[in-house]
Design an enzyme around this catalytic site. Structure first.
Site, PDB file in Angstrom:
ATOM      1  N   ASP A  99       3.939 -22.861  14.458  1.00  0.00           N
ATOM      2  CA  ASP A  99       4.863 -21.959  13.636  1.00  0.00           C
ATOM      3  C   ASP A  99       5.863 -23.002  12.917  1.00  0.00           C
ATOM      4  OD1 ASP A  99       5.975 -19.315  12.938  1.00  0.00           O
ATOM      5  OD2 ASP A  99       7.639 -19.542  14.353  1.00  0.00           O
TER       6      ASP A  99
ATOM      7  N   ARG B  93       0.801  -1.275   0.081  1.00  0.00           N
ATOM      8  CA  ARG B  93      -0.068   0.004  -0.063  1.00  0.00           C
ATOM      9  C   ARG B  93       0.800   1.376  -0.001  1.00  0.00           C
ATOM     10  NH1 ARG B  93      -3.333  -1.344   5.257  1.00  0.00           N
ATOM     11  NH2 ARG B  93      -1.000  -1.907   5.663  1.00  0.00           N
TER      12      ARG B  93
ATOM     13  N   LYS C 143      12.248 -21.125  20.940  1.00  0.00           N
ATOM     14  CA  LYS C 143      12.761 -19.465  20.783  1.00  0.00           C
ATOM     15  C   LYS C 143      13.642 -19.289  22.164  1.00  0.00           C
ATOM     16  CE  LYS C 143       9.815 -17.484  17.490  1.00  0.00           C
ATOM     17  NZ  LYS C 143      11.012 -17.387  16.447  1.00  0.00           N
TER      18      LYS C 143
ATOM     19  N   GLU D 299      16.198 -21.758  18.143  1.00  0.00           N
ATOM     20  CA  GLU D 299      16.533 -20.399  17.731  1.00  0.00           C
ATOM     21  C   GLU D 299      17.172 -19.792  19.082  1.00  0.00           C
ATOM     22  OE1 GLU D 299      13.692 -18.357  15.162  1.00  0.00           O
ATOM     23  OE2 GLU D 299      12.696 -19.912  15.888  1.00  0.00           O
TER      24      GLU D 299
ATOM     25  N   LYS E 262      16.224 -26.328   1.719  1.00  0.00           N
ATOM     26  CA  LYS E 262      17.682 -26.207   1.983  1.00  0.00           C
ATOM     27  C   LYS E 262      18.240 -27.449   1.482  1.00  0.00           C
ATOM     28  CE  LYS E 262      16.578 -23.887   6.218  1.00  0.00           C
ATOM     29  NZ  LYS E 262      17.205 -22.872   6.304  1.00  0.00           N
TER      30      LYS E 262
ATOM     31  N   LYS F 296       3.615 -19.327   4.664  1.00  0.00           N
ATOM     32  CA  LYS F 296       2.978 -19.834   5.842  1.00  0.00           C
ATOM     33  C   LYS F 296       2.617 -18.810   6.592  1.00  0.00           C
ATOM     34  CE  LYS F 296       6.410 -20.062   9.269  1.00  0.00           C
ATOM     35  NZ  LYS F 296       7.163 -20.582  10.117  1.00  0.00           N
TER      36      LYS F 296
ATOM     37  N   HIS G  96       7.268 -26.895   9.024  1.00  0.00           N
ATOM     38  CA  HIS G  96       8.667 -27.438   9.064  1.00  0.00           C
ATOM     39  C   HIS G  96       8.954 -28.776   9.353  1.00  0.00           C
ATOM     40  CE1 HIS G  96       8.570 -23.435   7.516  1.00  0.00           C
ATOM     41  NE2 HIS G  96       9.104 -22.699   8.758  1.00  0.00           N
TER      42      HIS G  96
HETATM   43  P1  NAP Z   1       5.413  -7.851   7.145  1.00  0.00           P
HETATM   44  O1  NAP Z   1       6.767  -7.336   7.152  1.00  0.00           O
HETATM   45  O2  NAP Z   1       4.409  -7.331   8.243  1.00  0.00           O
HETATM   46  O3  NAP Z   1       5.308  -7.237   5.576  1.00  0.00           O
HETATM   47  C1  NAP Z   1       3.973  -7.282   5.102  1.00  0.00           C
HETATM   48  C2  NAP Z   1       3.649  -6.483   3.801  1.00  0.00           C
HETATM   49  O4  NAP Z   1       2.221  -6.674   3.302  1.00  0.00           O
HETATM   50  C3  NAP Z   1       3.964  -5.385   4.022  1.00  0.00           C
HETATM   51  O5  NAP Z   1       4.562  -4.932   2.756  1.00  0.00           O
HETATM   52  C4  NAP Z   1       2.844  -4.617   3.818  1.00  0.00           C
HETATM   53  O6  NAP Z   1       3.061  -3.081   3.153  1.00  0.00           O
HETATM   54  C5  NAP Z   1       1.694  -5.447   2.908  1.00  0.00           C
HETATM   55  N1  NAP Z   1       0.507  -5.183   3.054  1.00  0.00           N
HETATM   56  C6  NAP Z   1      -0.252  -4.852   4.129  1.00  0.00           C
HETATM   57  N2  NAP Z   1      -1.607  -4.855   4.020  1.00  0.00           N
HETATM   58  C7  NAP Z   1      -1.448  -4.881   2.827  1.00  0.00           C
HETATM   59  C8  NAP Z   1      -2.930  -4.765   1.955  1.00  0.00           C
HETATM   60  N3  NAP Z   1      -4.006  -4.339   2.315  1.00  0.00           N
HETATM   61  N4  NAP Z   1      -2.669  -4.475   0.566  1.00  0.00           N
HETATM   62  C9  NAP Z   1      -1.225  -4.791   0.069  1.00  0.00           C
HETATM   63  N5  NAP Z   1      -0.321  -5.004   0.761  1.00  0.00           N
HETATM   64  C10 NAP Z   1      -0.250  -4.985   2.278  1.00  0.00           C
HETATM   65  O7  NAP Z   1       5.460  -9.222   7.002  1.00  0.00           O
HETATM   66  P2  NAP Z   1       6.564 -10.446   6.611  1.00  0.00           P
HETATM   67  O8  NAP Z   1       7.329 -10.628   7.819  1.00  0.00           O
HETATM   68  O9  NAP Z   1       7.135 -10.032   5.454  1.00  0.00           O
HETATM   69  O10 NAP Z   1       5.482 -11.757   6.364  1.00  0.00           O
HETATM   70  C11 NAP Z   1       4.806 -12.081   5.188  1.00  0.00           C
HETATM   71  C12 NAP Z   1       4.286 -13.282   5.190  1.00  0.00           C
HETATM   72  O11 NAP Z   1       5.441 -14.177   5.005  1.00  0.00           O
HETATM   73  C13 NAP Z   1       3.404 -13.498   6.226  1.00  0.00           C
HETATM   74  O12 NAP Z   1       2.430 -14.637   5.946  1.00  0.00           O
HETATM   75  C14 NAP Z   1       4.406 -14.460   7.227  1.00  0.00           C
HETATM   76  O13 NAP Z   1       3.745 -15.274   8.247  1.00  0.00           O
HETATM   77  C15 NAP Z   1       5.095 -15.291   6.277  1.00  0.00           C
HETATM   78  N6  NAP Z   1       6.673 -15.511   6.621  1.00  0.00           N
HETATM   79  C16 NAP Z   1       7.290 -14.561   7.029  1.00  0.00           C
HETATM   80  C17 NAP Z   1       8.768 -14.941   7.447  1.00  0.00           C
HETATM   81  C18 NAP Z   1       9.836 -13.923   7.752  1.00  0.00           C
HETATM   82  O14 NAP Z   1      10.989 -14.220   7.997  1.00  0.00           O
HETATM   83  N7  NAP Z   1       9.491 -12.444   7.867  1.00  0.00           N
HETATM   84  C19 NAP Z   1       9.056 -16.246   7.478  1.00  0.00           C
HETATM   85  C20 NAP Z   1       8.140 -17.201   7.174  1.00  0.00           C
HETATM   86  C21 NAP Z   1       6.909 -16.684   6.821  1.00  0.00           C
HETATM   87  P3  NAP Z   1       1.978  -1.986   3.549  1.00  0.00           P
HETATM   88  O15 NAP Z   1       1.639  -1.686   4.727  1.00  0.00           O
HETATM   89  O16 NAP Z   1       2.762  -0.942   2.795  1.00  0.00           O
HETATM   90  O17 NAP Z   1       0.707  -2.287   2.530  1.00  0.00           O
END
Ligand code: NAP
Length: 499
Positions: A234, A51, A344, A215, A181, A147, A239
């Site tokens: 989680d 957004r 963790k 972790e 991996k 996930k 995993h």
């Molecule tokens: P995050 O940092 O909170 O990022 C969320 C993203 O979604 C941001 O780019 C946000 O940008 C966008 N967003 C939120 N609301 C939106 C909307 N209404 N329309 C369009 N875009 C929107 O989350 P993340 O950690 O990257 O995780 C993303 C996914 O991957 C999740 O399902 C998480 O469980 C999974 N995951 C993450 C990790 C990790 O290491 N981070 C690992 C495994 C899985 P704006 O607010 O600008 O819209």
């Protein structure tokens, strides 16, 4: 001799959540590395979507900061890579801007289209509905789901039904980056590329299997997500069960996607239930208190949660640690425990699979030679991916026959002199190629939830709180008792402890 890396045709990759942590920290660096290796051709379009009101240049600056020096090491390539990257501000929940976005995607009708859902799962359905509504599921289109897929069987089914109303199963790639991996791939190569292991790979010769994903980090900024999930949802449901399946599955007839996934599914169906009747004996859950990891004092779980949150809480029933004893009810594995533990704020950051073989049936050695230890095959996923096979040998030199337990050690980075690639590098290109072997099929996700659901229910029914453990330790002492009750110990990867 190794086969060369295979390039793909130019493609379109849209990252919904393109400004998020996962996209900036993992997906874009993975793409850059593949670009540097010549696997991603010019003409490819990588389009970040979120957004935030950014233009292409603003987005490029944001991701450059996130690429942590990779850009500086290879500035020319990085400049060229950034030309492939653009940005579109879109709200998954509003129609504004979607017409133009559809036109942009339509400009390359022959490109494979990958829609990567790197947002919170409650947006998956909105995004897919709009992709369907604006006619973007055309030609070779694929959707990637991060996930967690739901928090129980019912919510997973809802997500899968809704996404499935736009994309069929063969277009749907549910990512579990553990499967990408190197070590997990190597498990396939070791088991099925060598005549050595498969005859021993059963209850007759294997004493038990351990899978640890430890972790040192706490929940950090992901507290609100984590407190709603916990370690079982989680880590274990996805995993760790996937790793267990890779160890335990029957040899598939080939590496074709369904051959492998059919075998994994059979393992999931064969897991013996853990429920109200036996959860107290077979599981341990914990929650960290203040302590120290990696030489630094750290807060306890509740204080860490409260740090970033307006709504302060005093108590949470969420587990940050789980250890459990799983059993697979089939001929190959009857009676062989699979001990799983994850948490963790543990003592070390380590992910590994340990296959412990049965001891020799009779010792011919004099007691003064020292004890005979089990052979163990240790597949380490992190931090340094590699394989160790612990063997008993004679201590070299005169001085009598003294036994030593030492590893045949193959650290991949050292052995092949290459930097380990991240799992996402392999997995994203597998999506582009349309190869779903390393992705979870819908029925696998369902079977995993069917097994995990009764454990969660049993914990809730018990009314008990997770056991406290000090940050920087290996979890509650009950986790040690869980395995020691069976006369076994958690693996500690050094010679003294394996003697
Ligand atoms: P995050 O940092 O909170 O990022 C969320 C993203 O979604 C941001 O780019 C946000 O940008 C966008 N967003 C939120 N609301 C939106 C909307 N209404 N329309 C369009 N875009 C929107 O989350 P993340 O950690 O990257 O995780 C993303 C996914 O991957 C999740 O399902 C998480 O469980 C999974 N995951 C993450 C990790 C990790 O290491 N981070 C690992 C495994 C899985 P704006 O607010 O600008 O819209």
């Amino acid at each position: 001799m190794t086969a060369p890396a295979q390039p793909v045709d130019a493609f379109d990759l849209v990252i919904f959540g393109g400004t998020g942590d996962l996209a900036v920290r993992k997906l874009l660096p993975a793409l850059f590395h593949r670009y540097v290796d010549g696997q991603i051709p010019d003409g490819t379009r990588i389009i970040g979507v979120a957004r935030e009101a950014l233009d292409d240049e603003g987005y490029r600056q944001q991701i450059t900061a996130g690429l942590n020096g990779a850009a500086a090491q290879n500035p020319e390539k990085f400049k060229a890579f950034l030309k492939l990257v653009t940005y579109r501000p879109l709200d998954a929940r509003k129609d504004e801007g979607w017409d133009e976005f559809a036109k942009l995607i339509g400009q390359q009708p022959d490109h494979v289209r990958v829609f990567y859902l790197s947002t919170s799962p409650d947006l998956f359905v909105d995004i897919c509905r709009r992709l369907g509504h604006y006619g973007l599921n055309k030609g070779e289109s694929r959707v990637v789901m991060e996930k967690p897929i739901g928090r129980d069987l019912a919510s997973a089914n809802r997500i899968n039904d809704d996404v499935g109303s736009v994309f069929n199963e063969s277009q749907t790639f549910r990512i579990d980056h553990y499967l990408g991996k190197e070590t997990v791939q190597n498990l396939l190569a070791l088991r099925f590329g060598n005549a050595l292991f498969e005859p021993l790979w059963n209850a007759e010769h294997i004493d038990h299997v351990q899978i640890t994903v430890a972790e040192t980090l706490g929940v950090g900024r992901r507290g609100s997500y984590y407190d709603n999930a916990g370690a079982l949802r989680d880590m274990v449901q996805n995993h760790m069960l996937q790793l267990l399946c890779m160890v335990a599955m029957e040899p598939p007839s080939s590496l074709s996607p369904d051959a492998v996934r059919d075998e994994k599914l059979k393992v999931l169906h064969s897991l013996k239930p853990i429920n109200d009747e036996n959860a107290a004996q077979l599981t341990v859950r914990g929650q960290y208190r203040a302590g120290a990891t990696e030489g630094q004092s750290v807060k306890g779980y509740i204080d860490e949660l409260n740090e970033d949150s307006k709504n302060k809480i005093e108590k949470s029933q969420t587990e940050t640690f789980v250890a459990l004893k799983a059993e697979i009810g089939n001929w190959r594995w009857a009676g062989v425990p699979f001990y799983l533990r994850t948490g963790k704020r543990l003592a070390e950051r380590v992910s590994e699979i340990v296959v412990a073989f049965k001891p020799v049936p009779h010792s011919i050695f004099h007691p003064s030679a020292g004890p005979l230890a089990q052979n163990r095959l240790v597949l380490r996923l992190q931090p340094d991916e590699g394989v160790k096979l612990w063997l008993t040998i004679k201590h070299p030199g005169p001085g009598g026959l003294r036994l030593r337990h030492v590893p045949l050690d193959m650290s991949f980075a050292e052995a092949f002199g290459v930097q380990q690639s991240d799992a996402y590098e392999r997995l994203i290109l597998d999506v582009v190629r349309g190869n779903p072997t390393l992705f979870m099929r819908r029925d696998e996700v369902e079977a995993a939830w069917r097994w995990a659901g009764p454990i969660l229910a049993a914990w809730e029914d018990s009314g008990e709180s997770p056991r406290p453990y000090t940050a920087g330790t290996w979890g509650p002492s009950a986790s040690v008792a869980l395995i020691e009750r069976d006369g076994r110990t958690w693996n500690e990867d050094n010679e003294d402890n394996n003697e």
